[in-house]
Design an enzyme around this catalytic site. Structure first.
Site, PDB file in Angstrom:
ATOM      1  N   PHE A  33       9.859 -31.289  91.977  1.00 25.44           N
ATOM      2  CA  PHE A  33       8.825 -30.793  92.995  1.00 25.44           C
ATOM      3  C   PHE A  33       9.339 -30.220  94.100  1.00 25.44           C
ATOM      4  O   PHE A  33       9.110 -28.892  94.035  1.00 25.44           O
ATOM      5  CB  PHE A  33       7.954 -32.347  93.101  1.00 25.44           C
ATOM      6  N   ALA A  62      17.556 -37.343  92.478  1.00 22.74           N
ATOM      7  CA  ALA A  62      17.603 -38.661  92.592  1.00 22.74           C
ATOM      8  C   ALA A  62      16.669 -39.578  91.874  1.00 22.74           C
ATOM      9  O   ALA A  62      15.930 -38.973  91.170  1.00 22.74           O
ATOM     10  CB  ALA A  62      17.160 -38.719  94.084  1.00 22.74           C
ATOM     11  N   TYR A  69      15.017 -48.390  97.110  1.00 23.38           N
ATOM     12  CA  TYR A  69      15.245 -47.040  97.126  1.00 23.38           C
ATOM     13  C   TYR A  69      15.749 -46.492  98.655  1.00 23.38           C
ATOM     14  O   TYR A  69      16.571 -45.572  98.711  1.00 23.38           O
ATOM     15  CB  TYR A  69      13.842 -46.258  96.920  1.00 23.38           C
TER      16      TYR A  69
HETATM   17  N1  NAD Z   1       8.550 -36.446  97.573  1.00 12.78           N
HETATM   18  C1  NAD Z   1       8.742 -36.994  98.537  1.00 12.78           C
HETATM   19  O1  NAD Z   1       7.854 -37.234  99.553  1.00 12.78           O
HETATM   20  C2  NAD Z   1      10.096 -37.285  99.248  1.00 12.78           C
HETATM   21  C3  NAD Z   1      10.113 -37.931 100.638  1.00 12.78           C
HETATM   22  C4  NAD Z   1      11.526 -38.346 100.968  1.00 12.78           C
HETATM   23  C5  NAD Z   1      12.802 -37.892 100.134  1.00 12.78           C
HETATM   24  N2  NAD Z   1      12.681 -37.321  99.001  1.00 12.78           N
HETATM   25  C6  NAD Z   1      13.761 -36.831  98.247  1.00 12.78           C
HETATM   26  O2  NAD Z   1      13.546 -35.465  97.759  1.00 12.78           O
HETATM   27  C7  NAD Z   1      14.241 -35.430  96.602  1.00 12.78           C
HETATM   28  C8  NAD Z   1      13.505 -34.534  95.652  1.00 12.78           C
HETATM   29  O3  NAD Z   1      12.359 -35.330  95.295  1.00 12.78           O
HETATM   30  P1  NAD Z   1      11.192 -34.687  94.591  1.00 12.78           P
HETATM   31  O4  NAD Z   1      10.085 -35.526  95.190  1.00 12.78           O
HETATM   32  O5  NAD Z   1      11.187 -33.512  94.338  1.00 12.78           O
HETATM   33  O6  NAD Z   1      11.149 -35.781  93.010  1.00 12.78           O
HETATM   34  P2  NAD Z   1      11.400 -35.187  91.637  1.00 12.78           P
HETATM   35  O7  NAD Z   1      11.339 -36.258  90.668  1.00 12.78           O
HETATM   36  O8  NAD Z   1      10.230 -34.142  91.371  1.00 12.78           O
HETATM   37  O9  NAD Z   1      12.810 -34.418  91.671  1.00 12.78           O
HETATM   38  C9  NAD Z   1      13.911 -35.049  91.300  1.00 12.78           C
HETATM   39  C10 NAD Z   1      14.732 -33.956  90.367  1.00 12.78           C
HETATM   40  O10 NAD Z   1      15.813 -34.547  90.363  1.00 12.78           O
HETATM   41  C11 NAD Z   1      16.108 -34.679  88.795  1.00 12.78           C
HETATM   42  N3  NAD Z   1      17.042 -36.013  88.648  1.00 12.78           N
HETATM   43  C12 NAD Z   1      16.760 -37.125  88.575  1.00 12.78           C
HETATM   44  N4  NAD Z   1      17.981 -38.075  88.391  1.00 12.78           N
HETATM   45  C13 NAD Z   1      19.070 -37.063  88.000  1.00 12.78           C
HETATM   46  C14 NAD Z   1      20.406 -37.009  87.770  1.00 12.78           C
HETATM   47  N5  NAD Z   1      20.693 -38.294  87.610  1.00 12.78           N
HETATM   48  N6  NAD Z   1      20.925 -35.998  87.442  1.00 12.78           N
HETATM   49  C15 NAD Z   1      20.563 -34.657  87.588  1.00 12.78           C
HETATM   50  N7  NAD Z   1      19.176 -34.651  88.010  1.00 12.78           N
HETATM   51  C16 NAD Z   1      18.467 -35.562  88.141  1.00 12.78           C
HETATM   52  C17 NAD Z   1      14.881 -34.908  88.201  1.00 12.78           C
HETATM   53  O11 NAD Z   1      14.798 -34.478  86.719  1.00 12.78           O
HETATM   54  C18 NAD Z   1      13.925 -33.993  88.981  1.00 12.78           C
HETATM   55  O12 NAD Z   1      13.900 -32.710  88.667  1.00 12.78           O
HETATM   56  C19 NAD Z   1      14.715 -36.690  96.218  1.00 12.78           C
HETATM   57  O13 NAD Z   1      16.143 -36.970  96.488  1.00 12.78           O
HETATM   58  C20 NAD Z   1      13.740 -37.615  96.863  1.00 12.78           C
HETATM   59  O14 NAD Z   1      14.319 -38.894  96.910  1.00 12.78           O
HETATM   60  C21 NAD Z   1      11.387 -37.118  98.420  1.00 12.78           C
END
Ligand code: NAD
Length: 313
Positions: A11, A74, A140
């Protein structure tokens, strides 16, 4: 500039890659597609399907010869972190160690890490600043905090600059209902199907909702900043990435209902384990050090999100 973005099929990562390619940066995406999707991957960005904890990571990062590594991959689900904390730790802590070591080996000058407001847990003061006490309420949040420590352990001795961007509640197009802070996606998915969204607890709990393009902009600004990020001001490399504005879940739900032209009401359910009551993060340090501030109004972000979720029906 050459960049590696882990999690670039997700995302936030897909918005980030889009923003970086717009800025004429060469971007390689590394993602295992566990929650991300090939549909999100920009076709002009070289893509490696790889788990960041797998042995091939250093080679994949090295082949891209990056100036900067932006680590977003993640385990992002709070419920999964509660049901399987060992898996959460493996991906988020050991995975971050592997990414940091790969960045050092590849000669990268900087690592930008997607941390989270979850490192603070239930706030003892508001707004949260980078120096506020950290007491994660869920595994987490603990794994994100541990990952920040691991980055310092690996990158400081190697002289690689880094920043831990603590994102507040991110929302926008391509968000999945299951991810962290996915409340907009949960509400919007249900509304788009004509179902009643569920509000957990009173709905009076507050969050700092930030639009995904602003978060992508923060990552770009941190990646491109010409000074040092790791030692700038309170709590070293940590930077809140937030709006500094509190919104109740009830207000958010109503704003989205209007944006989606949803006629129905909401269902109510008991509060969920680990949900904090109030959260708002001060974004001033990021503004002072690398000149970034959120600029998208909540209503504008909700309208853009609504348009995307309605298209997915
Ligand atoms: N969405 C939020 O509100 C939010 C808030 C705080 C932090 N974050 C952090 O932002 C980052 C992105 O989150 P997001 O919301 O886009 O989630 P998301 O699930 O859409 O994106 C995570 C991506 O990482 C990939 N992934 C997961 N495990 C993996 C691995 N072991 N090896 C390689 N790729 C892997 C997934 O396939 C996915 O494309 C994350 O680190 C998340 O913890 C998100």
């Amino acid at each position: 500039m050459r960049a590696v973005v882990t999690g670039g099929a997700g995302f936030i990562g897909s918005s980030l890659v889009h923003a970086m390619l717009g800025a004429r940066t060469q971007v390689t995406v590394i993602d295992d597609l566990s929650t991300g999707s090939m549909d999100n991957v920009n076709p002009t960005a070289p893509f490696r399907r790889l788990d960041v904890t797998a042995p091939g990571l250093a080679d994949a990062v090295g082949a891209a010869r990056p100036d900067v590594v932006i680590h977003l991959a993640a385990q992002v689900s709070v419920p999964v972190s509660i049901s399987d904390p060992a898996f959460d730790w493996h991906v988020n802590v050991e995975g971050t160690r592997a990414v940091a070591e790969a960045a050092v080996a590849a000669g990268a000058g900087r690592v930008v890490f997607a941390s989270s407001a979850a490192v603070y847990g239930e706030p003892v003061e508001l707004p949260l600043t980078e120096e506020s006490p950290k007491s994660p309420a869920v595994p987490y949040g603990l794994s994100k905090l541990a990952a920040e420590v691991v980055l310092a352990e690996v990158l400081r001795p190697a002289g690689v600059d880094f920043a831990c961007l603590r994102f507040a509640n991110v929302f926008g197009p391509r968000q999945k209902a299951e991810g962290e802070g996915g409340v907009v996606a949960q509400f919007a998915t249900r509304m788009a199907r004509g179902e009643r969204p569920v509000i957990y607890g009173s709905g009076q709990q507050t969050r700092d909702f930030i639009y995904v393009a602003d978060v992508a902009g923060a990552c770009v600004a941190a990646a491109e900043f010409e000074g040092a990020l790791a030692l700038s001001g309170p709590d070293g490399p940590a930077y809140n990435i937030s709006t500094g504005r509190k919104t109740t879940v009830n207000m958010l739900a109503e704003g989205l209902r209007v944006a989606m032209r949803h006629p129905g009401d909401f269902d109510r359910a008991p509060a969920r384990e680990g949900d904090v009551e109030e959260s708002v993060l001060a974004p001033d340090k990021a503004a002072e050090v690398f000149g970034w501030r959120a600029s998208v109004e909540l209503e504008t972000g909700l309208r853009a999100s609504a348009a995307w979720f309605l298209q997915q029906r």
